[in-house]
Design a protein around this motif. Structure first.
Motif, PDB file in Angstrom:
ATOM      1  N   GLU A 152      -7.440   2.677  -8.895  1.00 24.58           N
ATOM      2  CA  GLU A 152      -6.752   3.228  -7.737  1.00 24.58           C
ATOM      3  C   GLU A 152      -6.024   4.529  -8.081  1.00 24.58           C
ATOM      4  O   GLU A 152      -5.943   5.441  -7.264  1.00 24.58           O
ATOM      5  CB  GLU A 152      -5.763   2.205  -7.174  1.00 24.58           C
ATOM      6  N   SER A 153      -5.501   4.618  -9.294  1.00 27.97           N
ATOM      7  CA  SER A 153      -4.762   5.820  -9.686  1.00 27.97           C
ATOM      8  C   SER A 153      -5.583   6.759 -10.557  1.00 27.97           C
ATOM      9  O   SER A 153      -5.132   7.851 -10.894  1.00 27.97           O
ATOM     10  CB  SER A 153      -3.480   5.434 -10.433  1.00 27.97           C
ATOM     11  N   LYS A 175       2.366   1.782  -3.402  1.00 36.38           N
ATOM     12  CA  LYS A 175       1.434   2.354  -4.361  1.00 36.38           C
ATOM     13  C   LYS A 175       1.258   3.851  -4.142  1.00 36.38           C
ATOM     14  O   LYS A 175       1.223   4.633  -5.089  1.00 36.38           O
ATOM     15  CB  LYS A 175       0.073   1.654  -4.259  1.00 36.38           C
ATOM     16  N   GLU A 193      -4.855   9.228  -0.748  1.00 35.05           N
ATOM     17  CA  GLU A 193      -3.793   8.263  -1.017  1.00 35.05           C
ATOM     18  C   GLU A 193      -2.908   8.697  -2.185  1.00 35.05           C
ATOM     19  O   GLU A 193      -2.426   7.877  -2.953  1.00 35.05           O
ATOM     20  CB  GLU A 193      -4.412   6.888  -1.291  1.00 35.05           C
ATOM     21  N   GLN A 217       0.829  -1.195   0.000  1.00 38.29           N
ATOM     22  CA  GLN A 217       0.000   0.000   0.000  1.00 38.29           C
ATOM     23  C   GLN A 217       0.869   1.252   0.000  1.00 38.29           C
ATOM     24  O   GLN A 217       0.619   2.205  -0.738  1.00 38.29           O
ATOM     25  CB  GLN A 217      -0.924   0.005   1.240  1.00 38.29           C
ATOM     26  N   GLU A 267      -7.581  -2.881 -11.785  1.00 37.48           N
ATOM     27  CA  GLU A 267      -7.516  -2.561 -10.354  1.00 37.48           C
ATOM     28  C   GLU A 267      -6.665  -1.312 -10.133  1.00 37.48           C
ATOM     29  O   GLU A 267      -7.068  -0.381  -9.431  1.00 37.48           O
ATOM     30  CB  GLU A 267      -6.938  -3.740  -9.570  1.00 37.48           C
ATOM     31  N   THR A 268      -5.488  -1.285 -10.752  1.00 39.28           N
ATOM     32  CA  THR A 268      -4.621  -0.116 -10.632  1.00 39.28           C
ATOM     33  C   THR A 268      -5.252   1.099 -11.292  1.00 39.28           C
ATOM     34  O   THR A 268      -5.116   2.232 -10.807  1.00 39.28           O
ATOM     35  CB  THR A 268      -3.244  -0.398 -11.261  1.00 39.28           C
ATOM     36  N   LYS A 313      -4.616  11.496  -8.130  1.00 36.61           N
ATOM     37  CA  LYS A 313      -5.489  10.692  -8.987  1.00 36.61           C
ATOM     38  C   LYS A 313      -5.742  11.436 -10.285  1.00 36.61           C
ATOM     39  O   LYS A 313      -5.835  12.662 -10.306  1.00 36.61           O
ATOM     40  CB  LYS A 313      -6.830  10.413  -8.293  1.00 36.61           C
TER      41      LYS A 313
END
Length: 266
Positions: free
Chosen positions: A54-55, A26, A195, A23, A50-51, A198
């Motif tokens: 997330e990004s 990433k 996180e 985590q 999935e990535t 994005k």
């Protein structure tokens, strides 16, 4: 027994540490807007969805049934590949082939990043196979089948459109006819979340990485062929209308038969 418990505890602790490291790794990957953009592009190129989620902000919303289980999710790109399902059937496999074809020759260059606090504008050049005529080829196929069908051909058109994403006569079958390279300059917005950074998956960005698939302008040859088919279809419709008028006139010219005849027995 104590050794066994300690061994299990150590294993679990190691797994948690590895998960935390992954985590953290990433988050480090999306430490800057440029790295977030690179992460999204690599995720698209490899279909690492999935990535991608997330990004980038590919995810939009979730539909749930009356007990709260998700029945369908909405995404901006590759929507059908991300649906909650136990079995991946014909539709999934065909959409997977479509996605693989889209990203097969995808490449990109990041030229400039203008960062302003928690937002950034990223200037990119995205290269891919030129897909701008694919939808034109698809429409030509629909028109040709409509002209061969009985009547107005509307039933055939509806049948074709209902199978647009995975049918043998759908978009996928015309993608091999794509020629040339599409090179598009696009500015993509990135924003900073909890996180890391994005990337916003905008319509212009989608069209760019898909090789201008949603083109507003077709090539001259494809446009000309479409116009010819449309003129031919208008003639068919006009001919059908004239035949219907003649049929109606013929039915009106038939003298009426006896009606309301009463017979009395004396």
């Amino acid at each position: 027994m104590k050794k066994l418990i300690r061994s299990v505890f150590s294993t679990l602790l190691l797994c948690l540490c590895l998960a935390a490291c992954v985590q953290k790794s990433k988050i480090e990957t999306w430490k800057t807007p440029e790295k977030a953009a690179e992460s999204v592009m690599h995720a698209l190129k490899t279909l690492d969805l999935e990535t991608l989620n997330e990004s980038g902000d590919d995810y939009v919303s979730t539909e749930r049934n009356w007990i709260g289980f998700p029945t369908r999710k909405e995404y901006r790109v590759f929507n059908e590949l991300l649906q909650p399902a136990l079995f991946k059937g014909r539709k999934y496999k065909a959409n997977k082939k479509f996605a693989e074809k889209i990203v097969e020759n995808l490449s990109w260059e990041i030229s400039e990043v203008q960062e302003n606090k928690d937002q950034a504008d990223i200037k990119m050049k995205i290269m891919n196979e030129d897909m701008s005529d694919v939808m034109g080829y698809y429409m030509i196929g629909i028109m040709e089948r409509m002209l061969k069908a009985e009547g107005s051909g509307l039933k055939q058109m509806i049948r074709d459109l209902s199978n647009i994403d995975y049918d043998k006569g759908g978009v996928l079958s015309y993608m091999d006819r794509a020629e040339g390279i599409s090179s598009t300059d696009v500015t993509v917005r990135a924003y900073q979340g909890d996180e890391g950074w994005k990337l916003h998956i905008s319509d212009s960005f989608i069209n760019a990485f898909m090789g201008n698939l949603d083109a507003n302008h077709l090539s001259e040859d494809v446009e000309k062929h479409l116009c010819e088919l449309e003129d031919e279809y208008e003639q068919v419709i006009a001919k059908n209308k004239e035949l219907n008028k003649k049929r109606t006139r013929w039915e009106c010219d038939i003298p009426p038969g006896p009606s309301n005849v009463q017979i009395y027995l004396v």
